[in-house]
Design a protein around this motif. Sequence first.
Motif, PDB file in Angstrom:
ATOM      1  N   MET A 295       0.830  -1.168   0.000  1.00 26.19           N
ATOM      2  CA  MET A 295       0.000   0.000   0.000  1.00 26.19           C
ATOM      3  C   MET A 295       0.876   1.233   0.000  1.00 26.19           C
ATOM      4  O   MET A 295       1.814   1.331   0.748  1.00 26.19           O
ATOM      5  N   SER A 296       0.506   2.161  -0.819  1.00 27.57           N
ATOM      6  CA  SER A 296       1.235   3.414  -0.840  1.00 27.57           C
ATOM      7  C   SER A 296       0.268   4.542  -1.123  1.00 27.57           C
ATOM      8  O   SER A 296      -0.752   4.367  -1.765  1.00 27.57           O
ATOM      9  N   THR A 297       0.599   5.706  -0.608  1.00 25.14           N
ATOM     10  CA  THR A 297      -0.242   6.862  -0.853  1.00 25.14           C
ATOM     11  C   THR A 297       0.357   7.687  -1.966  1.00 25.14           C
ATOM     12  O   THR A 297       1.555   7.690  -2.192  1.00 25.14           O
ATOM     13  N   SER A 298      -0.483   8.427  -2.648  1.00 24.68           N
ATOM     14  CA  SER A 298      -0.024   9.201  -3.785  1.00 24.68           C
ATOM     15  C   SER A 298       0.670  10.484  -3.362  1.00 24.68           C
ATOM     16  O   SER A 298       1.342  11.111  -4.157  1.00 24.68           O
ATOM     17  N   ASP A 299       0.516  10.904  -2.125  1.00 17.61           N
ATOM     18  CA  ASP A 299       1.209  12.083  -1.647  1.00 17.61           C
ATOM     19  C   ASP A 299       1.676  11.849  -0.219  1.00 17.61           C
ATOM     20  O   ASP A 299       1.303  10.883   0.414  1.00 17.61           O
ATOM     21  N   ASP A 300       2.508  12.755   0.289  1.00 19.07           N
ATOM     22  CA  ASP A 300       3.103  12.566   1.600  1.00 19.07           C
ATOM     23  C   ASP A 300       2.153  12.894   2.746  1.00 19.07           C
ATOM     24  O   ASP A 300       2.251  12.319   3.814  1.00 19.07           O
ATOM     25  N   ALA A 301       1.251  13.836   2.546  1.00 23.22           N
ATOM     26  CA  ALA A 301       0.343  14.245   3.604  1.00 23.22           C
ATOM     27  C   ALA A 301      -0.803  13.239   3.730  1.00 23.22           C
ATOM     28  O   ALA A 301      -1.424  12.890   2.734  1.00 23.22           O
ATOM     29  N   PRO A 302      -1.054  12.778   4.946  1.00 21.97           N
ATOM     30  CA  PRO A 302      -2.171  11.843   5.117  1.00 21.97           C
ATOM     31  C   PRO A 302      -3.506  12.561   4.911  1.00 21.97           C
ATOM     32  O   PRO A 302      -3.644  13.742   5.219  1.00 21.97           O
ATOM     33  N   ARG A 303      -4.451  11.820   4.401  1.00 19.41           N
ATOM     34  CA  ARG A 303      -5.795  12.375   4.227  1.00 19.41           C
ATOM     35  C   ARG A 303      -6.418  12.543   5.607  1.00 19.41           C
ATOM     36  O   ARG A 303      -6.142  11.765   6.512  1.00 19.41           O
ATOM     37  N   PRO A 304      -7.295  13.531   5.747  1.00 19.78           N
ATOM     38  CA  PRO A 304      -7.980  13.657   7.037  1.00 19.78           C
ATOM     39  C   PRO A 304      -8.910  12.455   7.241  1.00 19.78           C
ATOM     40  O   PRO A 304      -9.431  11.897   6.278  1.00 19.78           O
ATOM     41  N   LEU A 305      -9.098  12.094   8.482  1.00 20.43           N
ATOM     42  CA  LEU A 305     -10.017  11.001   8.779  1.00 20.43           C
ATOM     43  C   LEU A 305     -11.412  11.368   8.275  1.00 20.43           C
ATOM     44  O   LEU A 305     -12.048  10.598   7.555  1.00 20.43           O
ATOM     45  N   VAL A 306     -11.871  12.561   8.631  1.00 21.69           N
ATOM     46  CA  VAL A 306     -13.164  13.073   8.163  1.00 21.69           C
ATOM     47  C   VAL A 306     -12.966  14.524   7.757  1.00 21.69           C
ATOM     48  O   VAL A 306     -12.410  15.315   8.518  1.00 21.69           O
ATOM     49  N   ASP A 307     -13.414  14.856   6.563  1.00 22.92           N
ATOM     50  CA  ASP A 307     -13.339  16.217   6.056  1.00 22.92           C
ATOM     51  C   ASP A 307     -14.599  16.963   6.497  1.00 22.92           C
ATOM     52  O   ASP A 307     -15.686  16.721   5.984  1.00 22.92           O
ATOM     53  N   GLN A 308     -14.435  17.863   7.452  1.00 27.18           N
ATOM     54  CA  GLN A 308     -15.577  18.591   8.012  1.00 27.18           C
ATOM     55  C   GLN A 308     -16.304  19.412   6.950  1.00 27.18           C
ATOM     56  O   GLN A 308     -17.519  19.566   7.013  1.00 27.18           O
ATOM     57  N   SER A 309     -15.585  19.892   5.943  1.00 27.74           N
ATOM     58  CA  SER A 309     -16.241  20.699   4.907  1.00 27.74           C
ATOM     59  C   SER A 309     -17.277  19.887   4.131  1.00 27.74           C
ATOM     60  O   SER A 309     -18.303  20.427   3.705  1.00 27.74           O
TER      61      SER A 309
ATOM     62  N   SER B 258     -18.135   6.446   1.403  1.00 28.91           N
ATOM     63  CA  SER B 258     -17.176   7.161   2.246  1.00 28.91           C
ATOM     64  C   SER B 258     -16.970   8.584   1.744  1.00 28.91           C
ATOM     65  O   SER B 258     -16.938   9.540   2.535  1.00 28.91           O
ATOM     66  N   GLN B 259     -16.837   8.746   0.444  1.00 30.24           N
ATOM     67  CA  GLN B 259     -16.669  10.081  -0.130  1.00 30.24           C
ATOM     68  C   GLN B 259     -17.873  10.971   0.176  1.00 30.24           C
ATOM     69  O   GLN B 259     -17.722  12.159   0.440  1.00 30.24           O
ATOM     70  N   MET B 260     -19.057  10.389   0.163  1.00 32.39           N
ATOM     71  CA  MET B 260     -20.280  11.169   0.356  1.00 32.39           C
ATOM     72  C   MET B 260     -20.406  11.746   1.761  1.00 32.39           C
ATOM     73  O   MET B 260     -21.070  12.762   1.944  1.00 32.39           O
ATOM     74  N   VAL B 261     -19.770  11.123   2.752  1.00 33.86           N
ATOM     75  CA  VAL B 261     -19.831  11.649   4.117  1.00 33.86           C
ATOM     76  C   VAL B 261     -18.514  12.296   4.549  1.00 33.86           C
ATOM     77  O   VAL B 261     -18.354  12.653   5.704  1.00 33.86           O
ATOM     78  N   GLY B 262     -17.571  12.419   3.625  1.00 35.99           N
ATOM     79  CA  GLY B 262     -16.305  13.065   3.947  1.00 35.99           C
ATOM     80  C   GLY B 262     -15.298  12.174   4.637  1.00 35.99           C
ATOM     81  O   GLY B 262     -14.322  12.669   5.210  1.00 35.99           O
ATOM     82  N   ALA B 263     -15.487  10.866   4.592  1.00 37.37           N
ATOM     83  CA  ALA B 263     -14.552   9.922   5.202  1.00 37.37           C
ATOM     84  C   ALA B 263     -13.368   9.745   4.251  1.00 37.37           C
ATOM     85  O   ALA B 263     -13.238   8.723   3.578  1.00 37.37           O
ATOM     86  N   GLU B 264     -12.526  10.755   4.205  1.00 34.68           N
ATOM     87  CA  GLU B 264     -11.470  10.843   3.196  1.00 34.68           C
ATOM     88  C   GLU B 264     -10.426   9.745   3.303  1.00 34.68           C
ATOM     89  O   GLU B 264      -9.994   9.192   2.300  1.00 34.68           O
ATOM     90  N   ARG B 265      -9.996   9.431   4.495  1.00 41.48           N
ATOM     91  CA  ARG B 265      -8.951   8.406   4.642  1.00 41.48           C
ATOM     92  C   ARG B 265      -9.479   7.034   4.227  1.00 41.48           C
ATOM     93  O   ARG B 265      -8.804   6.289   3.528  1.00 41.48           O
ATOM     94  N   LEU B 266     -10.695   6.714   4.629  1.00 38.88           N
ATOM     95  CA  LEU B 266     -11.308   5.444   4.265  1.00 38.88           C
ATOM     96  C   LEU B 266     -11.543   5.376   2.754  1.00 38.88           C
ATOM     97  O   LEU B 266     -11.263   4.355   2.122  1.00 38.88           O
TER      98      LEU B 266
END
Length: 136
Positions: free
Chosen positions: A1-15, A72-80
């Motif tokens: 598993m690898s991420t496309s960028d160095d910064a981790p995604r937020p667990l939940v995006d409040q916006s 997950s995208q619909m509720v802002g669960a960005e990391r999931l």
Amino acid sequence: MSTSDDAPRPLVDQSVLDRLRDELEEEEGYSRVFVGNFIEYLPQRLGRLRLSLTTGDLDGSMDAVLSLKTSSQMVGAERLAGLALELENEIRAEARHADMAVALPRLAATYLRPITQCSRQTMHRLQAQCCPGARR
């Protein structure tokens, strides 16, 4: 598993939750119901993903991972959503080159634990941010 960028995604995006509240006219409480439904059905989504991966079911695996990613995208669960996207990409890559009866269980061994851990953290965060009275 690898991420496309160095910064981790937020667990939940409040916006995303804020936008959901605006779009669903929060005075009626629809966003809490929407997020509550996500939380309630998350274990079933994970169960479908686990079963389809471990049994080598390509169609079922794609359906399950897409359901997890989209909801997950619909509720802002960005990391999931990000973990589901990584798994989706791996499934697509393996489908071109590998025996799925071997490849999908291998992907299960790699991805299910982090997805399950992230889903628990996500449920707790969403309950705290949006649905104080939600089950689980």
